[in-house]
Scaffold this motif. Structure first.
Motif, PDB file in Angstrom:
ATOM      1  N   ASN A   1       0.809  -1.226   0.000  1.00  0.00           N
ATOM      2  CA  ASN A   1       0.000   0.000   0.000  1.00  0.00           C
ATOM      3  C   ASN A   1       0.841   1.273   0.000  1.00  0.00           C
ATOM      4  OD1 ASN A   1      -2.447  -1.447   0.102  1.00  0.00           O
ATOM      5  ND2 ASN A   1      -2.197  -1.756   2.301  1.00  0.00           N
ATOM      6  N   SER A   2       2.138   1.127  -0.196  1.00  0.00           N
ATOM      7  CA  SER A   2       3.036   2.290  -0.240  1.00  0.00           C
ATOM      8  C   SER A   2       3.523   2.486  -1.678  1.00  0.00           C
ATOM      9  CB  SER A   2       4.227   2.080   0.684  1.00  0.00           C
ATOM     10  OG  SER A   2       5.211   3.060   0.457  1.00  0.00           O
ATOM     11  N   ALA A   3       3.595   3.740  -2.111  1.00  0.00           N
ATOM     12  CA  ALA A   3       4.071   4.034  -3.465  1.00  0.00           C
ATOM     13  C   ALA A   3       5.584   3.937  -3.572  1.00  0.00           C
ATOM     14  CB  ALA A   3       3.605   5.420  -3.882  1.00  0.00           C
TER      15      ALA A   3
ATOM     16  N   VAL B   1       4.689   3.699 -11.465  1.00  0.00           N
ATOM     17  CA  VAL B   1       4.292   4.816 -10.604  1.00  0.00           C
ATOM     18  C   VAL B   1       2.775   4.859 -10.465  1.00  0.00           C
ATOM     19  CG1 VAL B   1       4.334   7.320 -10.270  1.00  0.00           C
ATOM     20  CG2 VAL B   1       6.339   6.164 -11.178  1.00  0.00           C
ATOM     21  N   LYS B   2       2.072   4.616 -11.573  1.00  0.00           N
ATOM     22  CA  LYS B   2       0.597   4.580 -11.515  1.00  0.00           C
ATOM     23  C   LYS B   2       0.121   3.467 -10.583  1.00  0.00           C
ATOM     24  CE  LYS B   2      -0.066   6.428 -16.194  1.00  0.00           C
ATOM     25  NZ  LYS B   2      -0.424   6.096 -17.587  1.00  0.00           N
ATOM     26  N   ASN B   3       0.794   2.311 -10.629  1.00  0.00           N
ATOM     27  CA  ASN B   3       0.442   1.204  -9.722  1.00  0.00           C
ATOM     28  C   ASN B   3       0.602   1.636  -8.268  1.00  0.00           C
ATOM     29  OD1 ASN B   3      -0.143  -0.581 -11.803  1.00  0.00           O
ATOM     30  ND2 ASN B   3       1.941  -1.411 -11.888  1.00  0.00           N
ATOM     31  N   GLY B   4       1.691   2.355  -8.000  1.00  0.00           N
ATOM     32  CA  GLY B   4       1.922   2.816  -6.639  1.00  0.00           C
ATOM     33  C   GLY B   4       0.867   3.801  -6.170  1.00  0.00           C
ATOM     34  N   LEU B   5       0.435   4.670  -7.072  1.00  0.00           N
ATOM     35  CA  LEU B   5      -0.551   5.684  -6.703  1.00  0.00           C
ATOM     36  C   LEU B   5      -1.945   5.101  -6.492  1.00  0.00           C
ATOM     37  CD1 LEU B   5       0.640   8.592  -9.009  1.00  0.00           C
ATOM     38  CD2 LEU B   5       0.532   8.636  -6.518  1.00  0.00           C
ATOM     39  N   ARG B   6      -2.196   3.908  -7.007  1.00  0.00           N
ATOM     40  CA  ARG B   6      -3.508   3.277  -6.770  1.00  0.00           C
ATOM     41  C   ARG B   6      -3.711   2.980  -5.288  1.00  0.00           C
ATOM     42  NH1 ARG B   6      -2.098   0.424 -11.682  1.00  0.00           N
ATOM     43  NH2 ARG B   6      -3.309   1.310 -13.407  1.00  0.00           N
ATOM     44  N   GLY B   7      -2.642   2.622  -4.610  1.00  0.00           N
ATOM     45  CA  GLY B   7      -2.767   2.319  -3.186  1.00  0.00           C
ATOM     46  C   GLY B   7      -2.309   3.455  -2.284  1.00  0.00           C
ATOM     47  N   ASP B   8      -1.650   4.458  -2.864  1.00  0.00           N
ATOM     48  CA  ASP B   8      -1.059   5.543  -2.061  1.00  0.00           C
ATOM     49  C   ASP B   8      -1.238   6.851  -2.843  1.00  0.00           C
ATOM     50  OD1 ASP B   8       0.373   6.957  -0.193  1.00  0.00           O
ATOM     51  OD2 ASP B   8       2.324   6.062  -0.634  1.00  0.00           O
ATOM     52  N   GLY B   9      -2.496   7.203  -3.070  1.00  0.00           N
ATOM     53  CA  GLY B   9      -2.817   8.311  -3.965  1.00  0.00           C
ATOM     54  C   GLY B   9      -2.422   9.680  -3.473  1.00  0.00           C
ATOM     55  N   LYS B  10      -2.123   9.821  -2.173  1.00  0.00           N
ATOM     56  CA  LYS B  10      -1.765  11.131  -1.625  1.00  0.00           C
ATOM     57  C   LYS B  10      -0.260  11.383  -1.622  1.00  0.00           C
ATOM     58  CE  LYS B  10      -5.817  11.441   1.398  1.00  0.00           C
ATOM     59  NZ  LYS B  10      -6.288  11.583   2.793  1.00  0.00           N
ATOM     60  N   ASN B  11       0.502  10.448  -2.156  1.00  0.00           N
ATOM     61  CA  ASN B  11       1.967  10.559  -2.119  1.00  0.00           C
ATOM     62  C   ASN B  11       2.432  11.577  -3.168  1.00  0.00           C
ATOM     63  OD1 ASN B  11       4.815  10.061  -2.515  1.00  0.00           O
ATOM     64  ND2 ASN B  11       4.527   8.136  -1.420  1.00  0.00           N
ATOM     65  N   VAL B  12       2.754  12.797  -2.716  1.00  0.00           N
ATOM     66  CA  VAL B  12       3.097  13.863  -3.663  1.00  0.00           C
ATOM     67  C   VAL B  12       4.425  13.598  -4.370  1.00  0.00           C
ATOM     68  CG1 VAL B  12       1.738  15.676  -2.571  1.00  0.00           C
ATOM     69  CG2 VAL B  12       4.060  15.256  -1.772  1.00  0.00           C
ATOM     70  N   GLN B  13       5.341  12.874  -3.714  1.00  0.00           N
ATOM     71  CA  GLN B  13       6.604  12.541  -4.375  1.00  0.00           C
ATOM     72  C   GLN B  13       6.343  11.643  -5.582  1.00  0.00           C
ATOM     73  OE1 GLN B  13       9.501  13.745  -3.808  1.00  0.00           O
ATOM     74  NE2 GLN B  13       9.510  14.541  -1.722  1.00  0.00           N
ATOM     75  N   ALA B  14       5.392  10.699  -5.417  1.00  0.00           N
ATOM     76  CA  ALA B  14       5.054   9.811  -6.526  1.00  0.00           C
ATOM     77  C   ALA B  14       4.362  10.586  -7.649  1.00  0.00           C
ATOM     78  CB  ALA B  14       4.155   8.681  -6.034  1.00  0.00           C
ATOM     79  N   ILE B  15       3.483  11.519  -7.275  1.00  0.00           N
ATOM     80  CA  ILE B  15       2.787  12.339  -8.278  1.00  0.00           C
ATOM     81  C   ILE B  15       3.802  13.192  -9.044  1.00  0.00           C
ATOM     82  CG2 ILE B  15       1.072  14.156  -8.626  1.00  0.00           C
ATOM     83  CD1 ILE B  15      -0.298  13.096  -6.036  1.00  0.00           C
ATOM     84  N   LEU B  16       4.775  13.742  -8.326  1.00  0.00           N
ATOM     85  CA  LEU B  16       5.831  14.534  -8.960  1.00  0.00           C
ATOM     86  C   LEU B  16       6.642  13.674  -9.932  1.00  0.00           C
ATOM     87  CD1 LEU B  16       7.213  17.355  -8.935  1.00  0.00           C
ATOM     88  CD2 LEU B  16       8.746  16.453  -7.190  1.00  0.00           C
ATOM     89  N   MET B  17       6.970  12.457  -9.506  1.00  0.00           N
ATOM     90  CA  MET B  17       7.727  11.556 -10.378  1.00  0.00           C
ATOM     91  C   MET B  17       6.924  11.228 -11.630  1.00  0.00           C
ATOM     92  SD  MET B  17       9.426   7.870  -9.429  1.00  0.00           S
ATOM     93  CE  MET B  17      10.728   7.173 -10.455  1.00  0.00           C
ATOM     94  N   LEU B  18       5.622  11.039 -11.467  1.00  0.00           N
ATOM     95  CA  LEU B  18       4.749  10.763 -12.615  1.00  0.00           C
ATOM     96  C   LEU B  18       4.838  11.915 -13.611  1.00  0.00           C
ATOM     97  CD1 LEU B  18       2.517   8.747 -13.638  1.00  0.00           C
ATOM     98  CD2 LEU B  18       0.862  10.313 -12.619  1.00  0.00           C
TER      99      LEU B  18
END
Length: 860
Positions: free
Chosen positions: A661-663, A686-703
């Protein structure tokens, strides 16, 4: 008389031991354990062992007696002895791991169970202990994973179900928690622990009356359960029904005078009635019966409200010795130290809070006040700005009893509230500085200046106001007025170091290096160990190419033992390709400051650069023991550098399995694919990670960065905008927007975004660098470009890209000789960078060096 009888009984037992066999003593010891008298058991079992030191069963039972008596250290020693005498009794590992968890040593428990599970893979008991260990480390994803495995191995384990419910409550998964607790109660309708957890859950979501009903259910199961009465009292206090809570306290005191609950509840009621004298007496009585963190905390609060600051500190220190992450106790410790004038100690305490939670608005507010008290106006203003961003309702709420409230997003009301705050308490500097800062964001220089100048009162504190007024004048591009105000600040308070730093920054930006150095020298005459002055001096000498003098000051800074000084000196050596010297400095840093992950990481990266992969992995193992996520990522980076992509992918997927559940794991995997130029695969992960951890701004930035790399600017910008919406103070997201606009040729809009990034974080080096470059290219003031580039260089002097920008900016300002020195060094460090070579070529031309110009053209 009672004590005499007890002593007589113990003596009788000891005397009666001598004539019994070891088997008889053993039997009596076991019976004492079963009868709930572990201390009596310890006497008999130790006597049995005196007769035969190799009596393993007696030693094992002695260890269990110590556990029952909550004497974990002694228990651990006895279990270890049993294991040494009979290594085949591997089940002892389970007992040891339970002790480690009980004594808050989860790393040892996890290590023990990791070894045990290698040969007992389906041990539900070991899996449960492992889950508890990870829960204690607050690594809840791993904890859940192990507890689910334990239940899969043995679905009847009620303990695992309860621990799992606790994790769900901690994660806010109310539905899952209720489901687990209902399952337990259905099987065991008298499970008090399940009812307690359910009552706590109901209370946490606001169902206080339902929680009270559950506590009544617990009392029906066991009418002597005083904890249920006490917790009911807490709910009444929370509801403001103090009379009902007081009646429960009286009931506990009358019926259970030897228990601590009654006095503790009475103390809390008295505290909330502001009867601090009675609160202190009741809480002290409760602590004589039973130590309790809640009692220590409210005793500390009561003493604080009585003005007994040193006594209050003692209570909060007891709490922090037991639980260093108790934020409220540390916050109050910081406040008291500030009130006592122990500024550095206060800053240290508040810093520990922000390491745990960087979004704690009150902590930022107190830290700002501490910096202001120390005369560090620049740092103080930064903390106040951060406070208002995190919570617009807090200005100086805790220390000054809440002076005003700032409304969200309503400009007119915000101004009214800020002006009202100044009018209500004109003597308070903080509110005046914040009001001025507000006007500056609106580009209303006249009002900003007025808000400050109205506060001048002919005292030393005017020096801070003069500094702020000078900053406004520099922003208005009226440097002569700014310099005059800084000189006034010096005369008003010669010990305010911020004045000297502000003057030095101005002089360095206009090329008057000797004047800038003189300002730092003045600071160092008063405070020879001032790290900021030492490192700024070193950076200035570095800019001028005076490497020996720069090195001397970096070494002096290192002698202060400040972590940043060690890193700066190591980076200085790295710029000169002196890897050995850099490693020596880093080893000293690691020895001086244990758990120094920044120094360890740089050391490992040097080994990577030198292709000493085994050495690098060993360092990253050390980091993993301190910061598991960081160590894991660095080890995967090592696999990538070694081009062992299959191993890197496998390791990343293993991490994902542990933390589904962590991005974070998905981001690491994406970075592996990105290194292979497989952007599509990276995007998918990265999209897979955001499915379980949608609030992770670092992941959104990487996307967004991956979309930009693919050339899909629209999707990239949408991702960056989403990151900003989820975390409005996230400077990297604003910078990413600016960089995207910059690359697309929209320079004016890029500048706006870079400025927004700096409003969120004034020391964000990438934004300082890019903004300086654009200003130098004619999109802003070339003089401001120098100031920005110099600031970036002082913050990251080891970065050759920053060095190149500063050289380019100086070149654009006609400071050709200075530019050439910097650009030559940048070109040595970045020989393959075409832009750096072009800048160097332009510098040779500007300095009239025809031979070097031709040589550089030939290289092109």
């Amino acid at each position: 008389m009672y004590k005499v009888i007890i002593i007589a009984i113990v003596l009788f037992n000891i005397a009666g031991c001598s004539g019994k066999t070891k088997e008889e003593l053993y039997a009596k010891g076991v019976k004492q354990i079963n009868d709930g008298n572990p201390n009596g058991a310890i006497v008999f079992l130790k006597n049995a062992l005196e007769k035969d030191q190799n009596y393993l069963d007696a030693r094992y039972q002695l260890a269990k007696a110590y556990v029952a008596a909550v004497k974990y250290e002694q228990a651990e020693k006895e279990f270890q002895k049993v294991l040494r005498q009979n290594p085949s009794r591997v089940e002892i590992m389970l007992d040891l791991a339970r002790i480690y968890n009980s004594s808050k040593k989860p790393d040892l428990a996890i290590d023990a169970m990791g070894k045990y599970l290698k040969s007992h893979q389906q041990s539900s008991e070991a899996l449960e202990i492992m889950g508890i260990g990870y829960a204690l480390k607050n690594r809840l994803d791993e904890a859940e994973n192990y507890l689910l495995q334990a239940l899969k191995a043995d679905p009847r384990r009620s303990g695992a179900k309860l621990d799992l419910a606790g994790i769900y409550i901690a994660c806010g998964r109310e539905k899952d928690a209720r489901q687990r607790l209902d399952e337990i109660i259905k099987v065991d309708p008298k499970s008090s622990r399940a009812y307690y957890m359910l009552a706590g859950l109901e209370n946490s979501v606001g169902n206080k009356d339902r929680a009270l009903e559950i506590y009544q259910t617990i009392l029906k199961i066991n009418k002597f359960d005083t904890s249920a009465i006490y917790k009911s009292g807490l709910i009444y206090i929370d509801k403001g029904e103090l009379d009902k809570a007081e009646k429960l306290a009286a009931h506990l005191l009358q019926n259970y005078p030897n228990r601590a609950d009654g006095n503790r509840l009475k103390g809390l009621v008295c505290y909330y009635k502001k009867n601090y004298t009675e609160a202190i007496a009741a809480l002290q009585n409760s602590l004589r019966t039973q130590p309790n963190m809640e009692a220590y905390y409210f005793l500390g609060l009561s003493l604080y409200n009585r003005g007994e600051f040193e006594n209050a500190l003692s209570q909060f220190r007891i709490i922090l010795d037991y639980n260093p992450s108790f934020i409220q106790a540390r916050l109050l410790t910081g406040v008291i130290l500030l009130k006592q004038g122990r500024i550095d100690d206060s800053i240290s305490e508040i810093g520990k809070i922000l390491q745990l939670d960087d979004r704690h608005a009150l902590a930022h507010n107190i830290l700002g006040s501490a910096y202001m008290a120390k005369g560090m106006s620049e740092e103080g203003m930064k903390e106040f700005s951060r406070t208002t961003e995190l919570d617009p309702k807090i200005i100086d709420a805790h220390l000054k009893k809440g002076i005003f409230h700032l409304s969200k997003g309503r400009t007119k009301e915000a101004e009214t509230d800020l002006r009202t705050a100044v009018q209500v308490a004109p003597e308070i500097l903080n509110t005046r500085l914040i009001l001025s800062s507000y006007y500056l964001r609106q580009n209303d220089f006249t009002k900003a200046l007025s808000a400050i100048s109205e506060g001048l009162g002919g005292t030393k504190s005017d020096a801070v106001l003069y500094n702020t007024m000078a900053s406004i004048k520099f922003t208005e591009r009226k440097p002569d007025d700014g310099l005059k105000l800084l000189q006034k600040a010096k005369q008003t308070d010669p010990n305010l170091y911020a004045t000297y730093f502000n003057l030095a920054t101005y002089f360095a930006a206009v090329g008057e290096y000797e004047k800038a150095l003189n300002e730092y020298r003045t600071v160092l005459q008063h405070d020879p160990a001032n790290v900021k002055a030492l490192m700024c001096t070193a950076a200035l000498f570095d800019m001028k190419g005076r490497e020996n003098e720069s090195l001397a000051f970096y070494k002096k800074a290192k002698e202060t033992k400040a972590p940043v000084a060690f890193l700066a000196l190591a980076n200085f050596h790295l710029k000169k390709n002196e890897n050995g010297n850099a490693l020596t400095v880093l080893n000293e840093a690691i020895k001086t400051i244990p758990r120094n992950t920044a120094a360890l990481e740089l050391k490992g990266r040097i080994y990577l650069q030198e292709k000493k992969y085994k050495d690098a992995i060993k360092v990253f193992d050390d980091i993993e023991a301190i910061s598991p996520d960081l160590g894991f990522r660095l080890k995967i980076d090592t696999c990538v550098v070694m081009k062992d992509f299959s191993k890197a992918v496998a390791q990343a997927r293993r991490f994902i399995t542990i933390k589904p559940n962590s991005a974070y794991g998905y981001m690491v995997l994406a970075s592996v694919y990105e290194r292979q130029n497989n952007v599509d695969h990276a995007l998918d992960e990265v999209k897979n990670g955001l499915r379980g951890d949608g609030k992770n701004v670092q992941a959104i930035l990487m996307l967004g960065n991956l979309y930009a790399k693919k050339g899909d600017n629209n999707s990239a910008m949408k991702a960056f905008e989403e990151a900003v919406s989820k975390k409005p103070d996230f400077a990297p997201a604003y910078f990413a927007q600016g960089a995207l606009l910059d690359a697309a040729g929209n320079k004016r809009e890029a500048i706006k975004k870079y400025r927004e990034a700096l409003e969120k974080s004034e020391d964000f080096v990438p934004a300082l660098n890019n903004l300086a470059y654009l200003y130098a290219d004619g999109y802003g003031s070339k003089q401001d470009a120098v100031r920005l580039a110099v600031t970036a260089f002082k913050l990251d002097s080891g970065n050759p890209a920053i060095m190149d920008t500063l050289g380019y900016v100086l070149l654009k300002n006609g400071r050709n000789a200075e530019a050439l020195k910097l650009l030559e060094r940048a070109a040595r460090l970045l020989p393959a960078d075409a832009n750096v070579r072009n800048h160097l070529l332009a510098a040779f031309k500007a300095n009239g060096d025809q031979s070097k110009t031709k040589q550089q053209q030939t290289l092109h």
